[in-house]
Design an enzyme around this catalytic site. Structure first.
Site, PDB file in Angstrom:
ATOM      1  N   GLU A 115       0.816  -1.304   0.161  1.00  0.00           N
ATOM      2  CA  GLU A 115      -0.061   0.027   0.107  1.00  0.00           C
ATOM      3  C   GLU A 115       0.753   1.493  -0.008  1.00  0.00           C
ATOM      4  OE1 GLU A 115      -2.543  -0.927   3.314  1.00  0.00           O
ATOM      5  OE2 GLU A 115      -1.283  -0.542   4.727  1.00  0.00           O
ATOM      6  N   GLU A 154      -6.458  -7.043   0.021  1.00  0.00           N
ATOM      7  CA  GLU A 154      -7.173  -6.848   1.333  1.00  0.00           C
ATOM      8  C   GLU A 154      -8.458  -6.472   1.153  1.00  0.00           C
ATOM      9  OE1 GLU A 154      -4.644  -4.799   4.289  1.00  0.00           O
ATOM     10  OE2 GLU A 154      -2.688  -5.647   3.568  1.00  0.00           O
TER      11      GLU A 154
END
Length: 461
Positions: A140, A351
């Protein structure tokens, strides 16, 4: 590979966090219990599993000496996964570079990390690449640069001291952009290393992951629509556009000015096209407006990225950063945006999951409702032409969470952290997800358009 037969948890050891009870020294103890966990995965019918390799565990000094125990652990984990027919997906960096590199030159704020990170990746490709086909170099990347170097909320906790966080060092006006720049260059360096040295033999793929907040206008007004577009530019396009089109967005350039690093022509050539897929990390949807909002997760009194973006991004209703309230149209909108803006790239949902406050609750019906809604949104995206390649739930078991320690729970399996054996107990979501995977439970595409329309009607009142 099936879209939904995937889960994720991190085996990395996380550093202590100020204000959070306990630490990640043992956590769910995946180091010793990985065989048990892989057996549980196989029983559920999973086809893929994403985990993190810790740079600090594998090469403790950042370069040079490779820790044989760390190397053996990851080889054993990968072997165990493969023996059960489960494909490993590997993240190389999840916020834990060796302390020695931070002490020596400041870690990600220094271009020196590009060479060290590439050398670390080279070790991983050499040692594990014959059995790993999907790589995500940096977890991320967007929220890492913003949260860790602009807001001081993640390691190493750098920012300009402000009313919310009293960082001991950092500069929120420059460091998020500097770190984002170095992340792009490091990612490109790793991608090109793999392409030149390993890809022809190992046949793997390397992707770039972003933390993709679902973004929706707070009202039906034109102003809020424009504000949402600006948020997309800063939160998605800032780092994705260089990878696909070769440079930062014009709006980011105009706003940030001289604080935004500049690519050389050679660097632009290296960065452009250096990703085989986009990894999307998504938990919740937020409203966007250019009018003051006290609930904004990016307070305007923090200099730098927050003020540059210039809009207020707030959780829907009473939800929090990791919302339990499902707003699956936010994910669907994100996937549509990526499809239309980036030539429909291959996408993995790396995710997606629901946080619950009580670790002891086994009847996690809210989590089931959440997952079902988001799987429906993924099915909609596939129906509408998105090049979806996989979906991963966070997380397989309860963990030591970076922003919540042991007070928050994302696991399908409950872990008793008071038990030295870290006993795993299946929540209701385990049986539901297993049923979904084996076909005894059906999930239909969600009518997310109606859900969004209902929200829009309500928010415009």
């Amino acid at each position: 590979m099936g879209y939904f037969r995937t889960l994720r948890y991190s085996c990395s050891k996380l550093a202590d966090r100020a204000g959070i009870t306990g630490n990640g020294d043992i956590a769910s103890d995946g180091y010793h219990k990985y065989k048990e966990d892989v057996k549980l995965m196989a029983e559920m019918g999973l086809e893929s599993f994403r985990f993190s390799i810790s740079w600090s565990r594998l090469i403790p000094n950042g370069r040079g000496f490779v820790n044989p125990k760390g190397l053996l652990f990851y080889k054993n984990l990968i072997k165990e996964l493969k023996s059960h027919g489960i494909e490993p997906q590997v993240t190389l960096y999840h916020y834990d570079h060796p302390q020695s590199l931070e002490d020596e030159y400041g870690g990600w704020v220094n271009r020196k990390i590009i060479e060290d990170f590439t050398a670390y990746a080279d070790v991983c490709f050499r040692e594990f690449g014959d059995h790993v086909k999907l790589w995500n170099p940096i977890n991320e990347a967007t929220i890492f640069a913003i949260g860790s170097y602009g807001q001081g909320l993640g390691p190493p906790g750098r920012c300009t001291p402000n009313m919310l966080v009293n960082c001991s060092t950092g500069n929120s006006s420059t460091e998020p952009y500097l770190v984002g720049h170095n992340v792009l260059l490091a990612h490109a360096s790793v991608y090109n290393l793999y392409k030149l040295k390993y890809k022809s033999k190992q046949r793997g793929s390397i992707g770039f992951s972003i933390y993709a907040l679902g973004l929706t206008p707070a009202t039906n007004s034109k102003d809020d629509e424009i504000a949402t577009q600006r948020a997309q530019t800063f939160l998605y396009d800032w780092l994705l556009k260089p990878l696909v089109f070769g440079d930062y967005p014009d709006e980011v350039k105009r706003t940030v000015g001289s604080r935004l690093p500049v690519f050389s022509e050679e660097e632009l050539e290296q960065v452009k096209g250096s990703s085989d897929f986009v990894g999307v990390i998504h938990y919740s949807t937020f409203t966007v407006t250019n009018r003051y909002s006290a609930s904004s997760i990016f307070p305007m009194d923090v200099e730098g990225f927050t003020k540059d973006m210039g809009v207020y991004v707030s959780p829907i209703g009473n939800s929090s950063f990791f919302a339990v309230e499902a707003a699956p149209w936010g994910l669907e909108d994100t996937l549509e945006y990526l499809k239309d803006s980036y030539n429909n790239p291959p996408i993995y949902i790396l995710e997606n999951g629901a946080r619950l406050e009580s670790h002891s609750m086994l009847q996690d019906t809210k989590r089931i409702d959440f997952i079902e809604g988001y799987i429906g949104a993924v099915l909609n995206a596939i129906k509408n032409g998105s090049d979806m390649r996989g979906y991963l739930i966070w997380s397989m078991v309860d963990l030591y969470e970076l922003l919540g320690g042991y007070s928050t729970s994302f696991g399908l399996y409950y872990v008793n952290f008071s038990d030295p054996g870290r006993k795993r107990s299946p929540r209701l979501s385990v049986s539901w997800y297993t049923g979904f995977l084996n076909g005894t439970i059906d999930v239909a595409p969600q009518d997310t358009f109606q859900l969004k329309r209902n929200f829009s009607s309500y928010s415009s009142l």
